[in-house]
Enzyme design. Sequence first.
Site, mmCIF file in Angstrom:
data_model
loop_
_atom_site.group_PDB
_atom_site.id
_atom_site.type_symbol
_atom_site.label_atom_id
_atom_site.label_comp_id
_atom_site.label_asym_id
_atom_site.label_seq_id
_atom_site.Cartn_x
_atom_site.Cartn_y
_atom_site.Cartn_z
ATOM 1 N N ARG A 183 80.053 -40.461 15.959
ATOM 2 C CA ARG A 183 81.121 -39.631 16.521
ATOM 3 C C ARG A 183 82.258 -40.514 17.032
ATOM 4 O O ARG A 183 83.433 -40.202 16.832
ATOM 5 C CB ARG A 183 80.585 -38.743 17.642
ATOM 6 C CG ARG A 183 79.653 -37.640 17.156
ATOM 7 C CD ARG A 183 79.216 -36.755 18.292
ATOM 8 N NE ARG A 183 80.316 -35.964 18.837
ATOM 9 C CZ ARG A 183 80.281 -35.323 19.995
ATOM 10 N NH1 ARG A 183 79.200 -35.412 20.764
ATOM 11 N NH2 ARG A 183 81.303 -34.612 20.406
ATOM 12 N N CYS A 239 83.186 -38.938 27.231
ATOM 13 C CA CYS A 239 82.275 -38.571 26.131
ATOM 14 C C CYS A 239 82.930 -37.413 25.381
ATOM 15 O O CYS A 239 84.125 -37.436 25.134
ATOM 16 C CB CYS A 239 80.898 -38.203 26.689
ATOM 17 S SG CYS A 239 80.952 -36.870 27.915
#
Length: 283
Positions: A183, A239
């Site tokens: 990611r 995040c």
Amino acid sequence: MVHVSAIVSPDWVIKRLKEDPDRMVIVDVSFHLSKPEEGRKAYLKGHLPGAVYVDLERDLSGDTGTHGGRHPLPAPETIAKMLGDIGIDHKTAVVVYDDNGGMFAARFWWQLRYLGHTSVYVLDGGLSNWVKEGHDITSEVPKPVPRKFVPKPQEDELLDAKQVRERIGRPGSTLIDAREKARYAGETEPLDHKAGHIPGAKNYFWKGNLREDGKWKSHEKLKEHYASLNPKSEIVVYCGSGVSACPNVLGLKEAGFKNVKLYAGSWSDWISYADNPVATGEE
């Protein structure tokens, strides 16, 4: 100086409960991002004796909008009322756990710290370790005695998108991305509409704070894990939505880093601004 850990063992919890049961609140924050009701269902099947349940989306997050990310922080007075309702004030020791590797427990830990409550601890290994060590669980739901929680936000521990943008490439500031490598690199993005990371960010997947058995690494091992970072730097952690960044904030604090900040909106907030730059690949 002796290191005082925020990560505590089941034996530590049991000892503290025997010493002063009226001044400890145990909180279960187990949650599943893809199945939001599963955490509460699991809690009702079995939890630590006396534990109350707190829901990531209902209790620890505010309403979503154009900006702010997928799990924006609620207003301090809103979460303060919830904390008071479950029996927490500034004289209460709090132990929090989940059964998800500590990701949600760390979010709760951070939110209490942000609101000025320092006596908050994360149960090492969560519910599974509690059971593994032979301790009882129950399905009985307690009735907390309400207290008044007065929020004292520590504003210097929290950053917004504008403040993060100002720190890109700034000497003395380091950005940390807590998501898994694919990611971060922009190879895949299962949750947000744009893939990649904030330019200049280093990748430290949050599970790097844990041992193979799911318990937290020691103070010394966490220092090794973050050894490439300058302990005198300002460390900014993010995040996807401000949840899995929190284990990195906790891990950094456990490793001895003092100047650690959370970008709570994180990637899902960052990409809500069309002019924010995006990087892919390794850095």
